[in-house]
Write an enzyme that holds these catalytic residues in place. Structure first.
Site, mmCIF file in Angstrom:
data_model
loop_
_atom_site.group_PDB
_atom_site.id
_atom_site.type_symbol
_atom_site.label_atom_id
_atom_site.label_comp_id
_atom_site.label_asym_id
_atom_site.label_seq_id
_atom_site.Cartn_x
_atom_site.Cartn_y
_atom_site.Cartn_z
ATOM 1 N N ASN A 134 -4.534 31.332 19.730
ATOM 2 C CA ASN A 134 -4.774 29.898 19.921
ATOM 3 C C ASN A 134 -5.978 29.391 19.131
ATOM 4 O OD1 ASN A 134 -6.528 31.385 21.550
ATOM 5 N ND2 ASN A 134 -6.767 29.722 23.009
ATOM 6 N N ASP A 135 -6.710 30.297 18.494
ATOM 7 C CA ASP A 135 -7.879 29.903 17.705
ATOM 8 C C ASP A 135 -7.584 29.850 16.208
ATOM 9 O OD1 ASP A 135 -9.520 29.883 20.029
ATOM 10 O OD2 ASP A 135 -9.691 32.060 19.908
ATOM 11 N N ASP B 181 -14.800 29.603 20.520
ATOM 12 C CA ASP B 181 -13.969 29.781 21.710
ATOM 13 C C ASP B 181 -14.836 30.443 22.783
ATOM 14 O OD1 ASP B 181 -11.652 30.072 23.343
ATOM 15 O OD2 ASP B 181 -11.438 32.129 22.644
ATOM 16 N N THR C 168 -13.227 25.298 25.032
ATOM 17 C CA THR C 168 -12.624 26.221 25.984
ATOM 18 C C THR C 168 -11.563 25.532 26.821
ATOM 19 O OG1 THR C 168 -13.106 27.659 27.889
ATOM 20 C CG2 THR C 168 -14.499 25.712 27.614
ATOM 21 N N ARG D 35 -11.178 22.280 28.884
ATOM 22 C CA ARG D 35 -9.734 22.008 28.940
ATOM 23 C C ARG D 35 -9.169 21.597 27.575
ATOM 24 N NH1 ARG D 35 -7.852 24.415 33.452
ATOM 25 N NH2 ARG D 35 -8.543 23.464 35.392
ATOM 26 N N PHE E 48 5.684 31.938 32.890
ATOM 27 C CA PHE E 48 4.493 31.117 32.668
ATOM 28 C C PHE E 48 4.517 30.531 31.260
ATOM 29 C CE2 PHE E 48 0.226 30.498 31.056
ATOM 30 C CZ PHE E 48 -0.389 29.821 32.087
ATOM 31 N N ASP F 139 -11.031 34.638 18.982
ATOM 32 C CA ASP F 139 -10.419 35.968 19.029
ATOM 33 C C ASP F 139 -8.920 35.945 19.287
ATOM 34 O OD1 ASP F 139 -10.355 37.196 22.380
ATOM 35 O OD2 ASP F 139 -10.623 35.115 21.766
#
Length: 1194
Positions: free
Chosen positions: A860-861, A427, A724, A831, A586, A857
């Protein structure tokens, strides 16, 4: 009736801060159906209706075993291993006449090995049990209707329907429905770090109808029924209905407080227990991580099968010859070997039935040659890996002083895999960068603001050979005290000077949006100090920037936001209150956030910020005045490696707003399956005709040491992919700044931002767009592959965006794309979504067939970490969810260099050598039995005493091999880092490939031949004792066994590169223990010691022939290895041989000594600066195992 508090707040006015009552017709249609059948009787846990439902209690257990099932379940786990099943069968058969040795001699080693592994499992499970006991016995206040007060009870005693009171900084004991809180507007703040790893606070709120139950007295009459979804693992969703006072109220996740999250910034809350124990969402998510096995383990299984095949083969050969010999015993009615009395023998030696005798002999052989299979291999490897993990955890060179976090091996199963990594998938944000956002620049009304240059801009200018356009980097800000999240300097805006700017009204609106459009919570720390709890570092940076410019956000509640800002007319700071009507939050899908407010001038405003691509397409014709210049500025910021966001607003018509609000509230209060879709559509309706104000630029700095680490990993031959969510320009420039993209490296860019594709998108034909996009990506990949083939000597970097990646992963293109990617030194995927990250990781792993390592970290990883062979989590700003899903945890990316190049290389080498040596020593020992069998006409007579054979793997050869697996170093840590190419030994699997494994096996076979034939020819002919007696069966067995013990231990000494006192103790101590064992065991009466009775003291020790034979045989058995190593070092040296040869050269000795002194002084200086608590912790743990100095030697 409950006591009612007066309040003026209308919770139904907010989107994210309220949930309104829905009418009966809006009730969720699924309630009561399958999956939505849970019923909770609030404040009535003792009612017959609640008891009949038989929901689980609140007791939780995370242990693998219980007191009842520990022994059977643990035994089942142990005997899932093929080798252990074999030894169990042998142990059972050892009670029969087929056994060539006594039953206790085979059962005891099996019990020791299985017992040791079970004890390890038991200790680990007991630790988990202690954690469960601590959690289950925590105290919580539960409402007692009889006394109208709260009493303390244990968590484990909670029941569904109980009313509880949770106070500030306490954890929620179960999943609760929030009834009320200490705040007038019945909100509370929750930290969910234990659930999702996020450290930011979440805002929860109660229904308006339950908000009046604020005291113990008012709760006495509270009765309600909750019907909701059944227990599930979805943390961010909840479907339910509250039935209260003949009305129905829809429930959402905003009213649910999950177990193990913590109450913050709120004095207390009242809640109803909905889910308990293993029904809670956190426990529903407590699944075991995916099982990962190393390539060495998988190959080891195949070697075991080879040894099993060898075992069957030699047993078959022995039984075949035995059958022939037995058949020949009866020749023409006469007995050939009459002295064996074949006429009065059992079925095992009956010459009249040689086939049966041969078959039974085959079974005996399967037991006799069982020493080819190393019984203690698995437990020895586990011991080594646990100790290796301790060394990783205690390595002070991987300790981060700033965060007070050492490296942590969360599993010991994958240590050697660290030395075989072929591809790293990383990431960017928070992994390569700090994820500590700083507001550095902005574009307002088409004008650039913010001085200085970023690290990426400086690196880019140097790459292009340009002169630096700015005098100083951004960090070199003068005089003023540094403010976290704010690194902006521009005299045109700061200190209230913005009022003199030509577009001062736009500047004012811009910073008002930043100060208002967010969900941050202010916390007053002192008279002039306010801290902000925000959902992301970006959001905190925006609020801090607005404050520093003069628009200070200092208070909020559910219906208002208060700012203290400079009045341009009077020049004094005034307080302004904005009525907060709706928050359109958001999300990764929306890529924007908006708030609807009413300002003090009674204007209705929609304030928005979000991704430039999303904001620009929602601008009105009149609102595009600064669009072109802002786009140019955003492109420039992206090139500088900055994260950008567009800022806009619009003024709402009162009638339009009211119409929209009615539709929005109707959609929001329905709990239908398409509720979120409806809300997004309505949000899009209001978020249009925006007026652009400008754009922000925040910097996420590179972590310390990242460029050097990446350069070292690249020189080690490891491929690096970066996945990323950033734009292509940002990702490319970050790539140059951190040495991912290097000078001289050619870029291959695969993108769909082409004129022909953009033209298709304007026409709107989705099928045509998809077909054109697929063809375009196919052509780009083919062109790139031909370019890479033609220029094979050039390094290439591949850059692809998420949209293009979707088509590149098409089943017809994926192989071609992966082939291209594998030929490139660096791959950057821009993206990328979390799902794409996991899919890419799976593809890289499957296509290459090599070891992949993923590092990240954030939450989402997690998919990427679990999909890779090795997952490394960074304990950074985004919380601990990545760490909790990882196999290894480090505090900074730069520590990956030492984790792989030092510990990975050492662990791979140690485990490989250890396993090869294990097979060598067992083949050496096992085949001496076979040669003796051949010498005795395959009679099934073992060459050694029963207990000699049983103790071979457990006592006389086990400790040296463990020492090898824990301490050996071919080169020091400093040289591992100095010569990164050494790491390729693991990537190419040089030390554990089939030629090397078979070479060790051949060496074992050769050693067994030398030992057996040289020993028998040396001692069986002449007189062995002084009185003229020749060597008998017992003497031959002891002499041959002595030679085996000396040979395999001396072979170990020759294989070791790095000696410590522990290795000396284990190697020479094992040999000495053999003699001690002979003396002690030989002193036992002959009924027990049998052939070992006084054999050393009376027969062997006094004979000079015994000692000379031992010396001669050991030297002869070691000569093949010595000869091979001499040839290899001279003519075909391995990488570590070259390094060792280089170090021995006189010209390099002085240089190395100087470098070593510098390194040691640097490490000593680093160690002296470490917090005393961590050093004490390291020294204490190291002292406990007595081996720290050896394991971490540099």
């Amino acid at each position: 009736m409950a006591r009612i508090r007066k309040r003026s707040i209308q919770l139904s006015k907010l989107c994210s801060f309220a949930c309104c009552r829905s009418s009966s017709q809006d009730e969720h249609a699924q309630i009561g159906q399958k999956g939505y059948s849970r019923v909770v009787y609030c404040n009535e846990p003792d009612s017959q209706e609640q008891i009949r439902l038989r929901y689980r209690g609140n007791y939780v257990s995370t242990t693998k075993y219980t007191a009842v099932n520990f022994i059977p379940k643990s035994l089942f786990e142990q005997f899932r291993r093929v080798a252990n099943i074999y030894f169990l069968v042998v142990a059972c058969v050892s009670f029969s006449p087929l056994a060539p040795y006594s039953a206790p001699s085979i059962i005891l080693p099996l019990v020791v090995v299985i017992g040791a592994t079970m004890a390890k499992e038991g200790v680990e499970d007991w630790r988990r049990n202690l954690q469960d006991i601590e959690a289950n016995n925590r105290k919580v206040e539960v409402y007692d209707k009889s006394s109208c007060s709260f009493r303390q009870t244990k968590w484990k005693d909670l029941r569904v329907g109980d009313l509880v009171k949770v106070c500030k900084d306490e954890y929620f004991p179960a999943d609760l429905l929030l009834l009320s809180s200490s705040y007038e507007d019945v909100v509370c703040y929750v930290e969910t770090m234990n659930l999702d790893g996020e450290t930011n606070l979440k805002l929860k709120h109660a229904l308006n109808v339950t908000s009046f139950y604020s005291s113990a007295e008012s709760l006495k009459e509270f009765r309600a029924v909750i019907k909701c979804e059944d227990p599930n693992e979805h943390l961010y969703s909840f479907i339910g209905t509250l039935y209260f006072d003949c009305q129905q109220y829809s429930l959402s996740p905003q009213q649910i407080l999950l177990r193990d999250s913590k109450l913050k910034n709120t004095e207390y809350i009242f809640g109803v227990v909905i889910f308990t124990g293993h029904d809670t969402k956190v426990m529903q998510n407590a699944t075991d991580p995916p099982s990962k096995r190393t390539k060495i383990e998988r190959r080891m299984d195949r070697i075991i099968y080879v040894l099993f095949s060898t075992l069957i083969l030699v047993s078959f050969i022995g039984s075949l010859f035995f059958g022939i010999e037995t058949n020949n015993d009866l020749s023409g009615g006469n007995y050939t070997r009459w002295y064996l009395r074949p006429d009065k023998t059992t079925v095992f030696f009956d010459p009249r039935r040689p086939a049966v005798a041969a078959f039974l002999h085959c079974l005996t052989g399967l037991m006799l040659y069982g020493y080819l299979i190393p019984i203690s291999l698995y437990v020895s490897i586990e011991i080594c890996k646990v100790l290796q993990s301790i060394f990783i955890n205690q390595d002070q060179a991987m300790y981060d002083e700033e965060m007070d976090r050492p490296a942590h091996a969360r599993t010991s199963n994958l240590n050697e895999e660290l030395g075989q990594v072929h591809t790293i998938l990383s990431d960017k944000t928070g992994t390569l960068t700090c994820n500590s956002m700083e507001f550095v620049k902005c574009s307002i009304a088409g004008t650039l603001y913010g001085r200085g240059m970023t690290e990426v801009e400086i690196a880019l200018a140097r790459k292009r050979g340009e002169q630096l356009t700015e005098q100083a980097p951004i960090d070199a800000s003068e005089s003023k005290k540094s403010i976290k999240g704010f690194n902006f300097r521009d005299e045109r805006i700061m200190d209230g000077k913005w009022v003199s700017e030509p577009q001062s009204d736009v500047i004012q609106k811009f910073f008002r949006v930043l100060a208002t459009c967010h969900t941050a919570v202010p916390e007053v720390m002192g008279p002039d100090e306010i801290m902000y709890e925000a959902e992301s570092p970006d959001e905190a940076a925006f609020v801090i920037a607005a404050r520093e410019v003069g628009f200070e956000f200092f208070a909020r509640n559910q219906t208002s936001i208060k700012l203290r800002e400079l009045d341009p007319t009077s020049g004094i700071r005034v307080d302004r209150v904005y009525e907060l009507l709706h928050v359109l939050e958001f999300s990764s899908a929306r890529k924007r956030m908006s708030v609807i407010v009413k300002n003090p001038e009674n204007q209705l405003l929609l304030l928005a910020k979000g991704a430039d691509s999303v904001i620009f397409e929602r601008l009105s014709k009149e609102g595009r005045a600064y669009e072109e210049r802002t786009k140019e500025h955003i492109e420039k910021y992206s090139e500088a490696g900055l994260r950008t966001m567009a800022v806009a607003y619009r003024e709402l018509d009162n009638d339009e707003y009211k119409t929209w609000e009615q539709e929005f509230l109707k959609a929001k209060t329905s709990v239908s399956a398409d509720r979120d879709v409806l809300m997004d559509e309505l949000a899009c309706q209001i978020e249009r005709d925006l007026i652009l104000l400008g754009a922000t630029a925040v910097e996420d700095k590179l972590q310390k040491g990242v460029p050097g680490c990446i350069d070292k990993l690249a020189r080690a031959g490891i491929g690096i992919w970066v996945l990323t969510g950033d734009k292509r320009g940002t990702a490319i420039n970050i790539g140059y700044a951190c040495s991912l993209l290097r000078h001289g490296m050619k870029q291959i860019v695969i993108t769909l931002e082409l004129p022909e594709i953009l033209a298709q998108e304007k026409e709107g034909d989705k099928e045509a767009i998809a077909e054109a996009s697929l063809n375009s990506i196919k052509l780009q990949i083919l062109k790139a592959k031909s370019q890479v083939t033609e220029e094979s000597s050039t390094e290439f970097g591949l850059i692809i965006d998420g949209k293009s990646l979707t088509y590149a992963m098409d089943k017809n293109l994926v192989n071609s794309f992966m082939d291209l990617a594998m030929r490139c030194a660096t791959v950057i995927c821009c993206r990328s979504s979390p799902k794409q990250k996991a899919v890419i990781t799976r593809l890289v792993k499957s296509v290459t067939g090599r070891t992949t390592l993923a590092i990240g970290d954030g939450a989402n990883d997690v998919g990427m970490l679990q999909e890779a062979d090795i997952g490394v989590g960074i304990s950074g700003v985004e919380g601990m969810q990545a760490v909790m899903a990882s196999d290894f945890a480090i505090a900074q990316f730069r520590f990956l260099e030492r984790l792989l190049l030092v510990h990975g290389h050492w662990c791979y080498r140690r485990i490989s050598m250890m396993i090869c040596y294990f097979f060598y020593k067992n083949i050496t020992f096992g085949f001496t039995l076979f040669w003796f069998e051949a010498y005795t006409s395959f009679s099934g007579q073992p060459a050694y005493n029963d207990w000699y054979m049983s103790c071979y793997n457990v006592f006389f050869t086990s400790l040296p091999v463990i020492a090898l697996g824990v301490f050996d170093q071919d080169v020091s840590a400093r040289l591992c880092l100095k010569h990164p190419l050494l790491y390729q030994e693991g990537v190419r699997n040089i030390l554990f490939n089939w030629p090397r494994i078979l070479g060790w096996m051949f060496n074992g076979l050769l050693s067994s031949i030398i030992i057996y034939f040289l020993t028998t020819n040396s001692i069986t002919g002449p007189a062995f004792r002084k009185d003229g007696q020749v060597a008998d069966y017992s003497v031959l067995g002891v002499t041959m066994y002595t030679c085996v013990v000396w040979t395999v231990n001396c072979q170990m000494a020759l294989s070791i590169n790095y000696f410590t006192w522990i290795q000396h103790l284990f190697i020479w101590g094992s040999i000495a223990f053999w003699y001690i064992f002979l003396v002690v065991y030989g002193s036992i009466p002959p009924t027990l010691s049998t052939t070992a009775y006084k054999v050393l003291v009376e027969a062997c020790a006094p004979s000079i022939l015994y000692w000379l034979t031992t010396l001669l045989v050991v030297i002869a058995a070691l000569l093949p290895l010595l000869s091979y190593r001499a040839f290899q070092i001279r003519f075909r040296p391995m990488e570590h041989d070259r390094i060792q040869i280089q170090r021995r050269r006189p010209e390099s000795t002085e240089y190395d000594a100087t470098q070593r002194r510098l390194s040691e002084s640097s490490e000593a200086r680093t160690s002296s600066e470490l917090p005393s608590e961590f050093k004490h912790r390291c020294l204490k743990k190291s002292a406990n195992i007595g081996i720290a100095s050896a394991g971490l030697g540099v």
